[in-house]
Design an enzyme around this catalytic site. Structure first.
Site, PDB file in Angstrom:
ATOM      1  N   TYR A  59     -56.665  44.622 -12.688  1.00 41.43           N
ATOM      2  CA  TYR A  59     -57.728  44.566 -11.681  1.00 41.43           C
ATOM      3  C   TYR A  59     -58.672  43.374 -11.897  1.00 41.43           C
ATOM      4  CZ  TYR A  59     -56.701  49.210  -9.746  1.00 41.43           C
ATOM      5  OH  TYR A  59     -56.116  50.278  -9.110  1.00 41.43           O
ATOM      6  N   LYS A  71     -47.322  51.678 -21.358  1.00 37.53           N
ATOM      7  CA  LYS A  71     -45.938  51.286 -21.069  1.00 37.53           C
ATOM      8  C   LYS A  71     -45.561  50.240 -22.116  1.00 37.53           C
ATOM      9  CE  LYS A  71     -42.195  51.380 -18.651  1.00 37.53           C
ATOM     10  NZ  LYS A  71     -41.238  52.496 -18.734  1.00 37.53           N
ATOM     11  N   ASP A 110     -44.337  56.626 -17.271  1.00 34.58           N
ATOM     12  CA  ASP A 110     -43.309  57.220 -16.400  1.00 34.58           C
ATOM     13  C   ASP A 110     -43.013  58.659 -16.834  1.00 34.58           C
ATOM     14  OD1 ASP A 110     -42.246  56.107 -18.732  1.00 34.58           O
ATOM     15  OD2 ASP A 110     -40.481  55.223 -17.773  1.00 34.58           O
ATOM     16  N   ASP A 148     -55.333  54.782 -12.170  1.00 38.15           N
ATOM     17  CA  ASP A 148     -55.435  54.919 -10.716  1.00 38.15           C
ATOM     18  C   ASP A 148     -54.271  55.768 -10.192  1.00 38.15           C
ATOM     19  OD1 ASP A 148     -56.285  54.354  -8.034  1.00 38.15           O
ATOM     20  OD2 ASP A 148     -54.646  52.911  -7.907  1.00 38.15           O
ATOM     21  N   ASP A 205     -54.165  60.040  -8.694  1.00 38.15           N
ATOM     22  CA  ASP A 205     -53.756  60.527  -7.364  1.00 38.15           C
ATOM     23  C   ASP A 205     -52.685  61.609  -7.536  1.00 38.15           C
ATOM     24  OD1 ASP A 205     -55.417  58.729  -5.919  1.00 38.15           O
ATOM     25  OD2 ASP A 205     -53.861  58.413  -4.404  1.00 38.15           O
TER      26      ASP A 205
HETATM   27  C1  IPM Z   1     -59.647  54.346  -6.580  1.00 40.01           C
HETATM   28  C2  IPM Z   1     -59.132  53.376  -5.538  1.00 40.01           C
HETATM   29  C3  IPM Z   1     -59.477  51.935  -5.901  1.00 40.01           C
HETATM   30  C4  IPM Z   1     -58.789  51.629  -7.233  1.00 40.01           C
HETATM   31  C5  IPM Z   1     -59.096  50.900  -4.835  1.00 40.01           C
HETATM   32  C6  IPM Z   1     -59.767  51.182  -3.512  1.00 40.01           C
HETATM   33  C7  IPM Z   1     -59.388  49.496  -5.256  1.00 40.01           C
HETATM   34  O1  IPM Z   1     -57.768  53.556  -5.346  1.00 40.01           O
HETATM   35  O2  IPM Z   1     -60.870  54.357  -6.821  1.00 40.01           O
HETATM   36  O3  IPM Z   1     -58.865  55.115  -7.134  1.00 40.01           O
HETATM   37  O4  IPM Z   1     -57.617  51.257  -7.254  1.00 40.01           O
HETATM   38  O5  IPM Z   1     -59.444  51.774  -8.251  1.00 40.01           O
HETATM   39 MN    MN Z   2     -56.975  55.273  -6.385  1.00 38.71          MN
END
Ligand code: IPM
Ligand code: MN
Ligand code: NAD
Length: 356
Positions: free
Chosen positions: A135, A192, A225, A249, A253
């Protein structure tokens, strides 16, 4: 009289504008001693005057506010995503909010897509490095638009950055309990390092060094993974997970899926002693924005996390208990199996909490 905590509020884009008003309403209903100042940073402002964050924006936030509450940033009218990058990553990077703490907790078995999983089986936290990795925006393109185009995106891993996030994870483990009151016991480092040997080697060495300072805490390692596979096969063994920016990140999710989806997941961007920023894990969800269907609980649980961070444990607990009650009574939005709108779910919860 207690000094009211000053909260900067950036609702942002898309469903951020719908879920944040619910969070503010619920925080007020809980009787928290806070005052809100709303900021218009987001796509509308950017499209109007090309401002992403004003030049002195981050230093003003750090100086004048106790915490920042953010909805989401991202809008299809800004395909470059420049405003989201400068505002969201700007806060994380320029305010040095190095620890992205993302708790993963299941409120009710009905919300989990896995069979035979109960709330006590999903109670872990991901500590994501938040200021470097891929990032960092280091790299560039060469021969753009030609058949020989090259794009380079460097992965930045500093000794200081890796060490402080790993130490944060051990400290978190040492000082936090599970929801059932039992102590947290284990820090798992996820990388990784079999393929990315330079960065992975640094993480491996630092993890071993820092772990030696915490002999009572168990340690574990998994490649990212394998961790993803294990998380959906059986989330029970996970406790505290520490990982880099990008893996954190992605994994969060996936982990949100275990909680009932992105609408249920909260997060904090922290640097102990500095003004920290709190935001739900989800984004601006353009396809459902403006329809009064977004789940406000991720933002509301994020606000509860912010209150706990600011020392308002009772108000925070009141909100969490209220969300739990709403889930059990199905006063919930469609993404988690209910029929309520964003505003109706927020109103029901605020009213319930105010009556407690
Ligand atoms: C999160 C989002 C951000 C990230 C994006 C919007 C840049 O996905 O906060 O999880 O990747 O950190
Ligand atoms: Mn995210
Ligand atoms: P998203 O999180 O916005 O949406 C992913 C999926 O989850 C969609 O199906 C969406 O409808 C659903 N969803 C998300 N939040 C929900 C909620 N509260 N209630 C019900 N359903 C919900 O991710 P995306 O679609 O990949 O990204 C959309 C935009 O948001 C992009 O511009 C992205 O860069 C941005 N984004 C911002 C943040 C942030 O500000 N922290 C985080 C992630 C994505």
């Amino acid at each position: 009289m207690t000094q009211r905590k000053r909260i900067a509020v950036i609702a942002g884009d898309g469903i951020g504008k719908e879920v944040i008003p619910q969070a503010l309403k619920v925080v007020e209903a809980a009787g928290a001693a806070v005052e809100f100042t709303e900021f218009d940073w987001g796509a509308d402002r950017y499209l109007a005057d090309k401002t992403t964050a004003p030049p002195d924006g981050f230093s003003n936030l750090a100086r004048d506010y106790d915490a920042i509450l953010v909805g989401a940033l991202g809008d299809p009218r800004v395909p470059s995503n420049i405003h989201a990058k400068e505002i969201l990553l700007g806060m994380r990077f320029k305010m040095d909010l190095y620890a992205n703490v993302r708790p993963v907790r299941l409120m009710d078995a009905a919300l989990c897509p896995l069979k035979d999983v109960e709330p006590k089986d999903v109670d872990f936290v991901v500590i994501r490095e938040n200021t470097e990795g891929v990032y960092g925006d280091v790299g560039g393109v060469f021969k753009q638009g030609t058949a020989d185009e090259v794009a380079i995106q460097e992965d930045i891993n500093t000794r200081k950055g890796v060490e402080r996030i790993i130490r944060y994870a051990f400290e978190y483990c040492a000082h936090h309990k599970k929801l059932d009151g039992s102590p947290r016991q284990r820090v798992l480092m996820c990388d990784k390092s079999n393929a990315m040997t330079h960065a992975g080697g640094l993480w491996q060495r630092v993890f071993k060094e820092v772990a030696a300072e915490y002999p009572k805490i168990e340690t574990q390692h998994m490649y990212v993974d394998a961790l993803c596979m294990q998380m959906v096969r059986d989330p029970r063994p996970f406790d505290v997970i520490v990982t880099n920016n990008m893996f954190g990140d992605i994994v969060t999710d996936l982990a949100a899926g275990l909680q009932g989806g992105l609408g249920m997941a909260a997060s904090g961007n922290l640097h102990p002693g500095k003004t920290s920023m709190f935001e739900p894990v989800h984004g601006s969800a353009p396809p459902i924005a403006g329809k009064n269907i977004a789940n406000p609980f991720g933002a509301i649980l994020t606000a509860a996390m912010m209150l706990a961070h600011l020392g308002m444990a009772a108000e925070s607990a009141k909100i969490e208990a209220g969300v739990l009650e709403a889930v059990r009574q199905k006063k919930i939005t469609a993404d988690i199996g209910g029929t309520m709108g964003t505003w109706e779910a927020g109103d029901w919860l605020a009213e319930r909490i105010a009556r407690r």
